[in-house]
Design an enzyme around this catalytic site. Structure first.
Site, PDB file in Angstrom:
ATOM      1  N   LYS A  10      33.285  34.733  33.883  1.00  0.00           N
ATOM      2  CA  LYS A  10      33.869  35.216  35.040  1.00  0.00           C
ATOM      3  C   LYS A  10      34.100  36.808  34.334  1.00  0.00           C
ATOM      4  CE  LYS A  10      37.255  32.297  37.296  1.00  0.00           C
ATOM      5  NZ  LYS A  10      38.778  32.576  38.207  1.00  0.00           N
ATOM      6  N   TYR A  50      35.202  32.749  47.786  1.00  0.00           N
ATOM      7  CA  TYR A  50      36.878  32.384  47.354  1.00  0.00           C
ATOM      8  C   TYR A  50      37.457  32.144  48.997  1.00  0.00           C
ATOM      9  CZ  TYR A  50      36.903  32.737  42.405  1.00  0.00           C
ATOM     10  OH  TYR A  50      36.272  32.635  40.964  1.00  0.00           O
ATOM     11  N   ASN A 113      40.767  35.025  34.264  1.00  0.00           N
ATOM     12  CA  ASN A 113      40.769  34.243  33.904  1.00  0.00           C
ATOM     13  C   ASN A 113      39.450  33.397  32.871  1.00  0.00           C
ATOM     14  OD1 ASN A 113      40.036  32.920  35.409  1.00  0.00           O
ATOM     15  ND2 ASN A 113      42.040  31.877  35.879  1.00  0.00           N
ATOM     16  N   HIS A 116      35.461  30.042  35.099  1.00  0.00           N
ATOM     17  CA  HIS A 116      35.920  28.996  37.484  1.00  0.00           C
ATOM     18  C   HIS A 116      35.418  27.464  36.446  1.00  0.00           C
ATOM     19  CE1 HIS A 116      35.935  27.889  41.033  1.00  0.00           C
ATOM     20  NE2 HIS A 116      34.710  26.958  41.243  1.00  0.00           N
ATOM     21  N   GLU A 127      29.798  24.293  45.910  1.00  0.00           N
ATOM     22  CA  GLU A 127      29.914  25.968  45.029  1.00  0.00           C
ATOM     23  C   GLU A 127      28.256  26.006  44.167  1.00  0.00           C
ATOM     24  OE1 GLU A 127      35.133  25.803  44.217  1.00  0.00           O
ATOM     25  OE2 GLU A 127      32.948  25.864  42.479  1.00  0.00           O
TER      26      GLU A 127
HETATM   27  P1  DAT Z   1      41.379  27.579  39.505  1.00  0.00           P
HETATM   28  O1  DAT Z   1      40.692  29.244  38.947  1.00  0.00           O
HETATM   29  O2  DAT Z   1      42.480  27.659  37.785  1.00  0.00           O
HETATM   30  O3  DAT Z   1      41.221  26.211  39.970  1.00  0.00           O
HETATM   31  P2  DAT Z   1      43.598  28.743  42.122  1.00  0.00           P
HETATM   32  O4  DAT Z   1      41.746  27.686  43.118  1.00  0.00           O
HETATM   33  O5  DAT Z   1      44.552  28.884  41.843  1.00  0.00           O
HETATM   34  O6  DAT Z   1      42.688  28.430  40.409  1.00  0.00           O
HETATM   35  O7  DAT Z   1      42.100  30.579  41.762  1.00  0.00           O
HETATM   36  C1  DAT Z   1      41.783  30.639  41.782  1.00  0.00           C
HETATM   37  C2  DAT Z   1      42.221  32.069  40.721  1.00  0.00           C
HETATM   38  O8  DAT Z   1      42.486  33.218  41.773  1.00  0.00           O
HETATM   39  C3  DAT Z   1      42.321  32.130  39.204  1.00  0.00           C
HETATM   40  O9  DAT Z   1      41.517  31.291  38.787  1.00  0.00           O
HETATM   41  C4  DAT Z   1      42.800  33.075  39.158  1.00  0.00           C
HETATM   42  C5  DAT Z   1      43.126  33.694  40.197  1.00  0.00           C
HETATM   43  N1  DAT Z   1      44.548  34.122  40.594  1.00  0.00           N
HETATM   44  C6  DAT Z   1      45.239  32.764  40.754  1.00  0.00           C
HETATM   45  N2  DAT Z   1      46.767  33.137  41.360  1.00  0.00           N
HETATM   46  C7  DAT Z   1      46.482  33.982  41.327  1.00  0.00           C
HETATM   47  C8  DAT Z   1      47.990  34.539  41.436  1.00  0.00           C
HETATM   48  N3  DAT Z   1      49.404  34.584  41.649  1.00  0.00           N
HETATM   49  N4  DAT Z   1      47.896  36.168  41.143  1.00  0.00           N
HETATM   50  C9  DAT Z   1      46.725  37.224  40.592  1.00  0.00           C
HETATM   51  N5  DAT Z   1      45.748  36.200  40.864  1.00  0.00           N
HETATM   52  C10 DAT Z   1      45.537  34.598  40.322  1.00  0.00           C
HETATM   53 MG    MG Z   2      40.647  26.605  41.688  1.00  0.00          MG
END
Ligand code: DAT
Ligand code: MG
Length: 138
Positions: A10, A50, A113, A116, A127
């Site tokens: 990212k 997303y 973070n 991905h 994807e």
């Molecule tokens: P992951 O990337 O671990 O699969 P996810 O699919 O639930 O997590 O969410 C996609 C991305 O969105 C994640 O990598 C970071 C962001 N994200 C998730 N939860 C969040 C939150 N509560 N506040 C801000 N960003 C968030």
């Molecule tokens: Mg995810």
């Protein structure tokens, strides 16, 4: 079961100079790179990628961040790729990620973070084909 997953390094990790270190961890963990490129998502493309999160409160912030800088997209191959890659990257929130995971080592925050990883075999294929044509997968 498919042996593929999809990843993006990212914008935070690209800006922080961690491409090389993250690719080294991916190689050391036994993943083969089947496709890879550095690119930049428009806000619209980030929104499409997303789409599943569009009702979530962080969707706008997520799309703005993911289109804020360069990313490195890749398709990876390994036995049990999806689950093993999720283990390698660690929990979504780096504060909760295990020591030695990519997010623990390189992520800035929950929202920024570092990396991905696909959450299912089906999403890995969707994807991967969002970024790469059949001719770009080896
Ligand atoms: P992951 O990337 O671990 O699969 P996810 O699919 O639930 O997590 O969410 C996609 C991305 O969105 C994640 O990598 C970071 C962001 N994200 C998730 N939860 C969040 C939150 N509560 N506040 C801000 N960003 C968030
Ligand atoms: Mg995810």
């Amino acid at each position: 079961m498919s042996n593929l997953t999809f990843t993006m390094i990212k914008p935070d990790a690209v800006q922080d100079g961690h491409i090389g270190a993250i690719l080294a961890k991916i190689n050391e963990a036994g993943f083969r790179i089947k496709a890879m490129k550095m690119t930049k998502l428009s806000a619209e493309k980030a929104g499409q990628f997303y789409e599943v999160h569009k009702e979530r409160p962080f969707y706008g912030e997520l799309c703005a961040f993911m289109s804020s800088g360069h990313i490195v997209a890749a398709i990876l191959e390994k036995e049990n790729a999806v689950a093993d890659f999720r283990t390698l990257i660690g929990a979504t929130n780096p504060a909760n990620a295990e020591e030695g995971t990519i997010r623990k080592m390189f992520a800035r925050s929950l929202g920024e973070n570092a990396i991905h990883g696909s959450d299912s075999d089906q999403n890995a294929l969707i994807e991967g084909s969002f970024f790469f044509s059949a001719l770009e997968q080896f």
